[in-house]
Motif scaffolding. Structure first.
Motif, PDB file in Angstrom:
ATOM      1  N   ASP A  32       0.830  -1.203   0.000  1.00  0.00           N
ATOM      2  CA  ASP A  32       0.000   0.000   0.000  1.00  0.00           C
ATOM      3  C   ASP A  32       0.868   1.257   0.000  1.00  0.00           C
ATOM      4  O   ASP A  32       0.588   2.217  -0.726  1.00  0.00           O
ATOM      5  N   ILE A  33       1.911   1.250   0.795  1.00  0.00           N
ATOM      6  CA  ILE A  33       2.842   2.390   0.843  1.00  0.00           C
ATOM      7  C   ILE A  33       3.479   2.590  -0.532  1.00  0.00           C
ATOM      8  O   ILE A  33       3.588   3.719  -1.024  1.00  0.00           O
ATOM      9  N   ASP A  34       3.898   1.486  -1.171  1.00  0.00           N
ATOM     10  CA  ASP A  34       4.490   1.579  -2.512  1.00  0.00           C
ATOM     11  C   ASP A  34       3.502   2.173  -3.519  1.00  0.00           C
ATOM     12  O   ASP A  34       3.874   3.025  -4.325  1.00  0.00           O
ATOM     13  N   ALA A  35       2.257   1.706  -3.466  1.00  0.00           N
ATOM     14  CA  ALA A  35       1.245   2.193  -4.402  1.00  0.00           C
ATOM     15  C   ALA A  35       1.000   3.690  -4.209  1.00  0.00           C
ATOM     16  O   ALA A  35       0.916   4.454  -5.190  1.00  0.00           O
ATOM     17  N   LYS A  36       0.895   4.119  -2.941  1.00  0.00           N
ATOM     18  CA  LYS A  36       0.685   5.542  -2.666  1.00  0.00           C
ATOM     19  C   LYS A  36       1.882   6.365  -3.098  1.00  0.00           C
ATOM     20  O   LYS A  36       1.728   7.467  -3.646  1.00  0.00           O
ATOM     21  N   MET A  37       3.090   5.843  -2.873  1.00  0.00           N
ATOM     22  CA  MET A  37       4.298   6.552  -3.274  1.00  0.00           C
ATOM     23  C   MET A  37       4.351   6.719  -4.789  1.00  0.00           C
ATOM     24  O   MET A  37       4.632   7.807  -5.290  1.00  0.00           O
ATOM     25  N   LYS A  38       4.031   5.661  -5.514  1.00  0.00           N
ATOM     26  CA  LYS A  38       4.047   5.744  -6.980  1.00  0.00           C
ATOM     27  C   LYS A  38       3.029   6.763  -7.477  1.00  0.00           C
ATOM     28  O   LYS A  38       3.301   7.511  -8.424  1.00  0.00           O
ATOM     29  N   ALA A  39       1.860   6.806  -6.842  1.00  0.00           N
ATOM     30  CA  ALA A  39       0.837   7.775  -7.234  1.00  0.00           C
ATOM     31  C   ALA A  39       1.304   9.204  -6.957  1.00  0.00           C
ATOM     32  O   ALA A  39       1.110  10.097  -7.789  1.00  0.00           O
ATOM     33  N   LYS A  40       1.930   9.425  -5.801  1.00  0.00           N
ATOM     34  CA  LYS A  40       2.434  10.761  -5.464  1.00  0.00           C
ATOM     35  C   LYS A  40       3.532  11.186  -6.428  1.00  0.00           C
ATOM     36  O   LYS A  40       3.594  12.347  -6.835  1.00  0.00           O
ATOM     37  N   GLU A  43       1.890  12.110  -9.735  1.00  0.00           N
ATOM     38  CA  GLU A  43       1.217  13.396  -9.585  1.00  0.00           C
ATOM     39  C   GLU A  43       2.229  14.537  -9.600  1.00  0.00           C
ATOM     40  O   GLU A  43       2.026  15.570 -10.255  1.00  0.00           O
ATOM     41  N   ALA A  79       8.535   7.347   1.992  1.00  0.00           N
ATOM     42  CA  ALA A  79       7.931   6.026   1.821  1.00  0.00           C
ATOM     43  C   ALA A  79       8.845   4.941   2.386  1.00  0.00           C
ATOM     44  O   ALA A  79       8.374   4.003   3.044  1.00  0.00           O
ATOM     45  N   GLU A  82       8.585   4.975   6.113  1.00  0.00           N
ATOM     46  CA  GLU A  82       7.302   4.395   6.517  1.00  0.00           C
ATOM     47  C   GLU A  82       7.339   2.866   6.399  1.00  0.00           C
ATOM     48  O   GLU A  82       6.853   2.154   7.276  1.00  0.00           O
TER      49      GLU A  82
END
Length: 90
Positions: A32-40, A43, A79, A82
């Motif tokens: 989940d942390i990886d997915a959020k990091m990739k999205a950030k 962006e 990330a 975290e």
């Protein structure tokens, strides 16, 4: 080939730490942390690329590029910190 160690295991051995298996919850949290990091990161890249596309001044464009890279580096470092917290949870 079960005797071969992963790079992580070798690094932990070298640092004097113990390698332990992650729980399913820890693996999911890290994913989940990886997915959020990739999205950030995506962006951030879009935002800075839009700024670069409209900037005419090469000096300002260089500053935008530098800020873009610093921002992405910070997102990735945050990330990793975290993920390390998740790994440390017992």
């Amino acid at each position: 080939m079960s005797g071969m160690k992963s790079a992580y295991e070798l690094a932990m051995e070298h640092l004097g730490g113990e390698s332990r298996e992650l729980s399913d919850e820890q693996k999911a949290a890290i994913a989940d942390i990886d997915a959020k990091m990739k999205a950030k990161v995506a962006e951030t890249e879009i935002m800075f690329d839009q700024q670069m596309a409209t900037e005419q001044d090469p000096a300002k464009a260089g500053l935008i590029q530098q800020t873009r890279q610093q921002t992405i580096t910070k997102i990735k470092a945050d990330a990793e910190a975290e993920k390390e917290q998740v790994r440390q949870e017992a």
